[in-house]
Design a protein around this motif. Structure first.
Motif, short mmCIF file in Angstrom:
data_model
loop_
_atom_site.label_atom_id
_atom_site.label_comp_id
_atom_site.label_asym_id
_atom_site.label_seq_id
_atom_site.Cartn_x
_atom_site.Cartn_y
_atom_site.Cartn_z
N PHE A 113 0.82 -1.21 0.00
CA PHE A 113 0.00 0.00 0.00
C PHE A 113 0.86 1.26 0.00
CE2 PHE A 113 -2.25 -3.42 2.25
CZ PHE A 113 -3.31 -3.58 1.38
N THR A 114 2.03 1.18 0.63
CA THR A 114 2.95 2.33 0.61
C THR A 114 3.45 2.57 -0.81
OG1 THR A 114 3.66 1.88 2.88
CG2 THR A 114 5.11 3.25 1.53
N ALA A 115 3.83 1.49 -1.50
CA ALA A 115 4.29 1.63 -2.88
C ALA A 115 3.20 2.21 -3.77
CB ALA A 115 4.75 0.27 -3.41
N VAL A 116 1.96 1.76 -3.57
CA VAL A 116 0.85 2.30 -4.35
C VAL A 116 0.70 3.80 -4.12
CG1 VAL A 116 -1.67 2.28 -4.63
CG2 VAL A 116 -0.42 0.12 -4.45
N SER A 117 0.83 4.22 -2.86
CA SER A 117 0.67 5.64 -2.55
C SER A 117 1.76 6.50 -3.21
CB SER A 117 0.69 5.85 -1.03
OG SER A 117 1.98 5.57 -0.50
N TYR A 118 2.92 5.89 -3.49
CA TYR A 118 4.01 6.65 -4.10
C TYR A 118 3.85 6.81 -5.61
CZ TYR A 118 7.01 6.68 0.07
OH TYR A 118 7.55 6.91 1.32
N THR A 119 2.93 6.04 -6.23
CA THR A 119 2.81 6.13 -7.69
C THR A 119 2.37 7.52 -8.14
OG1 THR A 119 0.55 5.23 -7.58
CG2 THR A 119 2.35 3.66 -7.98
N ARG A 120 1.50 8.16 -7.38
CA ARG A 120 1.04 9.51 -7.75
C ARG A 120 2.19 10.51 -7.68
NH1 ARG A 120 -4.02 10.31 -10.21
NH2 ARG A 120 -5.54 8.88 -9.29
N GLU A 121 3.00 10.40 -6.62
CA GLU A 121 4.12 11.32 -6.45
C GLU A 121 5.18 11.09 -7.52
OE1 GLU A 121 7.31 12.58 -2.93
OE2 GLU A 121 5.55 11.36 -2.45
N ALA A 122 5.46 9.82 -7.82
CA ALA A 122 6.43 9.51 -8.88
C ALA A 122 5.92 10.01 -10.23
CB ALA A 122 6.68 8.01 -8.93
N ALA A 123 4.61 9.87 -10.46
CA ALA A 123 4.02 10.37 -11.71
C ALA A 123 4.15 11.88 -11.81
CB ALA A 123 2.55 9.95 -11.78
N HIS A 124 3.98 12.58 -10.70
CA HIS A 124 4.14 14.04 -10.69
C HIS A 124 5.57 14.40 -11.06
CE1 HIS A 124 3.41 18.20 -9.54
NE2 HIS A 124 4.54 18.16 -8.82
N ASN A 125 6.53 13.67 -10.52
CA ASN A 125 7.94 13.91 -10.81
C ASN A 125 8.23 13.69 -12.30
OD1 ASN A 125 10.82 12.95 -11.17
ND2 ASN A 125 10.93 13.56 -9.02
N LEU A 126 7.75 12.58 -12.84
CA LEU A 126 7.99 12.27 -14.24
C LEU A 126 7.26 13.23 -15.17
CD1 LEU A 126 9.39 10.38 -16.18
CD2 LEU A 126 7.47 8.78 -15.95
N THR A 127 6.07 13.66 -14.77
CA THR A 127 5.33 14.65 -15.55
C THR A 127 6.14 15.93 -15.71
OG1 THR A 127 3.21 13.77 -14.77
CG2 THR A 127 3.20 16.00 -15.68
N GLY A 128 6.75 16.39 -14.62
CA GLY A 128 7.56 17.60 -14.67
C GLY A 128 8.73 17.45 -15.62
N PHE A 129 9.35 16.28 -15.61
CA PHE A 129 10.49 16.04 -16.51
C PHE A 129 10.05 16.09 -17.97
CE2 PHE A 129 13.15 13.17 -19.02
CZ PHE A 129 14.40 13.70 -18.78
N ILE A 130 8.92 15.46 -18.28
CA ILE A 130 8.44 15.44 -19.67
C ILE A 130 8.02 16.85 -20.11
CG2 ILE A 130 6.66 14.51 -21.21
CD1 ILE A 130 6.73 11.94 -19.55
N MET A 131 7.47 17.63 -19.21
CA MET A 131 7.13 19.02 -19.54
C MET A 131 8.40 19.81 -19.85
SD MET A 131 4.10 19.74 -16.74
CE MET A 131 3.88 21.46 -17.23
N THR A 132 9.48 19.54 -19.13
CA THR A 132 10.76 20.19 -19.43
C THR A 132 11.25 19.76 -20.80
OG1 THR A 132 11.33 20.25 -17.08
CG2 THR A 132 13.14 20.51 -18.64
N MET A 133 11.10 18.49 -21.12
CA MET A 133 11.45 17.99 -22.46
C MET A 133 10.70 18.77 -23.53
SD MET A 133 11.44 13.82 -22.04
CE MET A 133 11.26 13.64 -23.82
N GLU A 134 9.39 18.96 -23.31
CA GLU A 134 8.57 19.68 -24.29
C GLU A 134 9.03 21.12 -24.43
OE1 GLU A 134 3.84 20.16 -25.38
OE2 GLU A 134 4.44 20.20 -23.28
N GLU A 135 9.34 21.75 -23.31
CA GLU A 135 9.80 23.14 -23.35
C GLU A 135 11.10 23.29 -24.13
OE1 GLU A 135 10.13 24.12 -19.25
OE2 GLU A 135 7.95 24.18 -18.90
N GLU A 136 11.91 22.23 -24.13
CA GLU A 136 13.20 22.30 -24.82
C GLU A 136 13.14 21.70 -26.22
OE1 GLU A 136 16.67 21.40 -22.61
OE2 GLU A 136 15.88 22.18 -20.73
N GLY A 137 11.93 21.44 -26.73
CA GLY A 137 11.79 21.08 -28.13
C GLY A 137 11.27 19.70 -28.44
#
Length: 427
Positions: A113-137
């Motif tokens: 259940f702890t691992a499940v709870s971390y999926t949202r936070e990890a997704a937020h982290n990865l979302t930010g990275f992909i948004m940076t990718m988009e900003e850089e082309g």
């Protein structure tokens, strides 16, 4: 922790997947996401990416496609055994950036259940990275998220955060526990990307039942897999074999060593009865094949809506125009044809039927077929049946000729042996 290695002879440091052990899992880990980049020029030496300054990463080519590989729950803390394999096989498909999303610190907890709870936070982290990718082309449509088990839902959360503009999400047996009654917003679903393909191999245990992509592949019905242990006495393998089969089937498809065609059908039982072998509605004019290239069917699948397809990991042969079942027993070049004990077929004059036979290995040169129609009668008169035509169609070997046998007289419960011949040559 073993997160680095020295590449022999070059003096270059490589970043490894986080290697933890059971002590970390007992204590519990806090989420920390690392992104390890691999390309054709550094397939054996991962480079950890800075989440915010991509321009400083010379190996990261933002004009190329990017595939993110996202693992699931890690109850022992050890790195997934398939990481190196999937990196190398993805690199063979096309020149791309391959990023292993290492969230082992977070996924490695004895408390699921702890691992499940971390999926949202990890997704937020990865979302930010992909948004940076988009900003850089980079283009969001060139991003492909490949999520395994819990990682499939994590990928779905990323896709939802980005309003479904990600090019593709592949879910390999999305996790079932804690997601069985989840709404589409709480799990992977077709709206999370422009194209979502899902493979099911363990729906009755660690996998998720139902359909959750634009196309859902069900291997051997999507539950129990051939070759996996049936009792708990097999130890760890009993729990993970069916679930892990999704990864190994995907690897097999990437390696081109197996072509797994999915046949659209409403149920596995209908598929096994040979009722769902038509592919004319698909463009190209063939049924979808599991793997990296399934996106070539994307436009057709988007028009059809959510599509369920079934396949078997054993060789398939369609047998038509006769009234019996083919058993899966192999006797070298001999095949035993029997009624399925759980299903009775009614034989009537001038009728035909179609059935699906499965084999554990290819049988390229069949010399003899032994056939018996079992009625269960032990007393009384023996009935005779005249079979006008038996036709064998190798579904997974379309280049092979159709094999037939014409006009066979059979007596109930008596074996008849014959050699099949090309259908265009009558005896």
């Amino acid at each position: 922790d073993n997160e680095f290695k020295l590449l022999c002879g070059s003096g270059e440091y490589c970043d490894n997947f986080t290697d933890l052990n059971l002590s970390h899992c007992f204590i519990g880990t806090s989420l920390y996401v690392r992104l390890l980049l691999y390309t054709r020029s550094n397939l054996d030496c991962g480079h950890e990416l800075n989440h915010h300054h991509l321009s400083t990463q010379p190996l990261f080519n933002l004009t190329q496609p990017t595939a993110f590989v996202i693992h699931g729950y890690r109850p022992t803390g050890a790195p997934p055994i398939w990481i190196d394999h999937i990196v190398h096989l993805l690199a063979e498909q096309e020149d791309m950036n391959i990023i292993v999303v290492d969230w082992n610190r977070g996924a490695a907890n004895l408390n699921y259940f702890t691992a499940v709870s971390y999926t949202r936070e990890a997704a937020h982290n990865l979302t930010g990275f992909i948004m940076t990718m988009e900003e850089e082309g980079a283009s969001l449509s060139s991003v492909h998220l490949i999520g395994v088990s819990l990682g499939a839902h994590l990928a779905g959360f990323v896709g939802a955060n980005l309003k479904g503009k990600i090019g593709r999400i592949t879910g390999l047996d999305p996790a079932g526990p804690m997601f069985t009654s989840a709404t589409p917003e709480e799990r992977l679903d077709p709206s999370d990307a422009m194209f979502v393909d899902v493979l099911h191999t363990d729906m009755n245990s660690f996998g998720l039942r139902g359909a959750h992509g634009h196309i859902d592949f069900y291997a051997n019905g999507g539950a129990d897999q051939p070759g996996c242990p049936k009792t708990i006495f097999a130890g760890k393998s009993y729990f993970v074999c069916d679930h892990q089969r999704s990864v190994f089937l995907f690897l097999c498809s990437l390696n081109r060593t197996c072509s797994l065609t999915g046949y659209p059908c409403s149920s596995y039982s209908d598929f096994l009865d040979g009722r769902c072998l038509q592919c004319e509605t698909f463009k190209p004019a063939s049924c979808p094949v599991l793997g990296y290239d399934v996106s070539q069917w994307r436009e057709t699948l988007l028009q059809l809506g959510q599509t369920k397809v079934f396949f078997s990991t054993t060789l398939l042969i369609q047998i038509s125009h006769f009234g019996f079942h083919l058993s899966r027993q192999l006797f070298q070049t001999q095949i035993l044809l029997l009624f399925a004990p759980s299903k009775l077929l009614r034989l009537e004059q001038y009728t035909s039927t179609r059935l699906l036979a499965q084999f554990d290995e290819d049988l390229p040169n069949i010399q003899k077929i032994s056939l018996r129609i079992n009625t269960g009668n032990v007393i009384g008169p023996r009935y005779k049946i005249r079979l006008l035509r038996i036709r064998f169609t190798p579904l997974e070997r379309p280049e092979r000729p159709l094999m037939c046998r014409f006009d066979i007289i059979m007596e109930e419960n008596m074996e008849v042996a014959f050699r099949p011949l090309p259908c265009d040559s009558r005896l």
